[in-house]
Design a protein around this motif. Structure first.
Motif, short mmCIF file in Angstrom:
data_model
loop_
_atom_site.label_atom_id
_atom_site.label_comp_id
_atom_site.label_asym_id
_atom_site.label_seq_id
_atom_site.Cartn_x
_atom_site.Cartn_y
_atom_site.Cartn_z
N GLU A 182 -0.32 19.20 4.69
CA GLU A 182 -0.08 18.41 3.48
C GLU A 182 0.73 19.18 2.46
N SER A 183 0.46 20.48 2.33
CA SER A 183 1.21 21.30 1.37
C SER A 183 2.66 21.50 1.80
N GLU A 184 2.93 21.38 3.11
CA GLU A 184 4.28 21.57 3.62
C GLU A 184 5.18 20.36 3.36
N ILE A 185 4.56 19.19 3.18
CA ILE A 185 5.33 17.96 3.01
C ILE A 185 6.20 18.02 1.76
N GLU A 186 5.69 18.66 0.70
CA GLU A 186 6.43 18.72 -0.56
C GLU A 186 7.73 19.49 -0.44
N GLU A 187 7.84 20.36 0.56
CA GLU A 187 9.04 21.17 0.73
C GLU A 187 10.12 20.46 1.54
N LEU A 188 9.79 19.29 2.10
CA LEU A 188 10.75 18.56 2.92
C LEU A 188 11.67 17.72 2.05
N ASN A 189 12.84 17.35 2.58
CA ASN A 189 13.78 16.52 1.82
C ASN A 189 14.23 15.28 2.59
N ASN A 190 13.62 15.03 3.75
CA ASN A 190 13.97 13.84 4.53
C ASN A 190 12.93 12.75 4.25
N PRO A 191 13.31 11.64 3.62
CA PRO A 191 12.34 10.61 3.22
C PRO A 191 11.55 10.04 4.39
N LEU A 192 12.20 9.83 5.53
CA LEU A 192 11.50 9.25 6.68
C LEU A 192 10.46 10.21 7.22
N LEU A 193 10.81 11.48 7.31
CA LEU A 193 9.86 12.49 7.79
C LEU A 193 8.69 12.63 6.83
N ILE A 194 9.00 12.62 5.54
CA ILE A 194 7.94 12.73 4.53
C ILE A 194 6.96 11.57 4.65
N HIS A 195 7.50 10.35 4.74
CA HIS A 195 6.63 9.17 4.83
C HIS A 195 5.79 9.20 6.10
N GLY A 196 6.41 9.60 7.21
CA GLY A 196 5.68 9.65 8.46
C GLY A 196 4.55 10.66 8.43
N LEU A 197 4.82 11.85 7.90
CA LEU A 197 3.80 12.89 7.84
C LEU A 197 2.69 12.51 6.86
N GLU A 198 3.04 11.83 5.78
CA GLU A 198 2.00 11.39 4.83
C GLU A 198 1.03 10.43 5.51
N MET A 199 1.55 9.54 6.36
CA MET A 199 0.68 8.62 7.07
C MET A 199 -0.18 9.36 8.09
N VAL A 200 0.39 10.41 8.71
CA VAL A 200 -0.38 11.21 9.67
C VAL A 200 -1.54 11.91 8.95
N VAL A 201 -1.25 12.51 7.81
CA VAL A 201 -2.27 13.21 7.04
C VAL A 201 -3.35 12.25 6.55
N ASP A 202 -2.94 11.03 6.21
CA ASP A 202 -3.90 10.03 5.71
C ASP A 202 -4.76 9.45 6.83
N GLY A 203 -4.45 9.79 8.08
CA GLY A 203 -5.26 9.32 9.20
C GLY A 203 -4.89 7.92 9.67
N THR A 204 -3.68 7.46 9.36
CA THR A 204 -3.24 6.14 9.81
C THR A 204 -3.11 6.14 11.34
N ASP A 205 -3.53 5.03 11.98
CA ASP A 205 -3.49 5.01 13.44
C ASP A 205 -2.05 4.99 13.93
N ILE A 206 -1.86 5.46 15.14
CA ILE A 206 -0.52 5.71 15.66
C ILE A 206 0.30 4.44 15.81
N ASP A 207 -0.33 3.32 16.16
CA ASP A 207 0.41 2.06 16.31
C ASP A 207 0.98 1.60 14.97
N THR A 208 0.19 1.74 13.91
CA THR A 208 0.65 1.35 12.58
C THR A 208 1.80 2.24 12.13
N ILE A 209 1.66 3.55 12.37
CA ILE A 209 2.74 4.47 12.00
C ILE A 209 4.04 4.11 12.73
#
Length: 268
Positions: free
Chosen positions: A98-125
């Motif tokens: 989660e702390s690494e996400i703030e250092e990223l600059n790709n919006p799609l990667l950031i959004h995807g990792l945020e959903m992973v950290v939040d525990g969103t199921d893989i089909d929804t992601i």
């Protein structure tokens, strides 16, 4: 973003080549005709006004800027970053990234990792990221479509201008000596249409299409990496899977970099 002057160099070189060819065989001023240029350029733009909403056409200047400043897609860097996050997630837990996400600059990667950290199921992601990919492709394809259509309309309006000139010339044949000059004037609009389409509009459309394809490739790789990270795949497997998106030359460069890093590590 990185500056890309190659399209400008190609365009200027093409124009100079055509002008040089004209000046060798005839007077270049005989190819200058304001009404013909207006019919071809303004007429084809009027057709664009009918074909696309005005809000879309307002983006044309920004699209031309994109032609000169292309996105810098570092696929190898993305693979290394995603693999690094996968290793950290595997050893320290998913919340550790989660702390690494703030250092990223790709919006799609950031959004995807945020959903992973939040525990969103893989089909929804997967569904959400694929929707974002589709929306991105639709947005970027607008520029390609605008210039592609402009490249189709310009020769058509050049032919219309030629027909107008021929009709006007054939309507008044009292002086046969004027037929040659009248025919030349009538054909100028066809020249303008072909010139604008094949040296300006269609090449710009192709350039934007290639840029969209490259960005889509990078984003597809990001989606694959995010889903693999959510599944908890082995970091080495993730790296190998994402490396399949690289060209053979890029793979060789990546292997050479890894070998160099291993050699430096052994010498310490």
């Amino acid at each position: 973003m990185k500056r890309n002057i190659l399209p400008l160099i190609g365009m200027v070189a093409g124009i100079l080549l055509i002008f040089a060819s004209i000046s060798v065989n005839s007077n270049i001023m005989s190819f200058v005709d304001a009404p013909s240029l207006i019919i071809t350029l303004v007429g084809s733009f009027c057709a664009l006004l009918i074909s696309f909403p005005f809000n879309t056409l307002k983006k044309v200047p920004a699209l031309l800027k994109k032609l000169m400043f292309t996105p810098e897609d570092d696929l190898k860097g993305l693979i290394d970053r995603i693999t690094e996050l996968a290793r950290k997630s595997r050893t320290e837990g998913i919340l550790s990234i989660e702390s690494e996400i703030e250092e990223l600059n790709n919006p799609l990667l950031i959004h995807g990792l945020e959903m992973v950290v939040d525990g969103t199921d893989i089909d929804t992601i997967e569904n959400i990221l694929n929707i974002e990919l589709d929306q991105m492709e639709d947005r970027h394809s607008i520029g390609h479509e605008v210039f592609l259509k402009w490249g189709e309309y310009a020769p058509a309006f050049g032919m219309i201008g030629t027909l107008i000139g021929l009709i006007a010339m054939l309507g008044d044949l009292q002086d046969p000596s004027l037929i040659g000059s009248g025919m030349a004037t009538a054909l100028i609009t066809t020249f303008y249409g072909s010139f604008l389409a094949n040296l300006i509009f269609l090449p710009i459309a192709k350039n934007l299409e290639v840029q969209t394809a490259n960005e889509l490739k990078a984003n597809e790789m990001i989606v694959e990496g995010v889903l693999a990270l959510q599944r908890g795949d082995n970091p080495r497997v993730i790296e190998q899977k994402l490396s399949s998106y690289l060209s053979q030359k890029e793979k060789q460069g990546k292997d050479e970099k890894e070998d160099l890093e291993v050699a430096e590590e052994l010498t310490r």
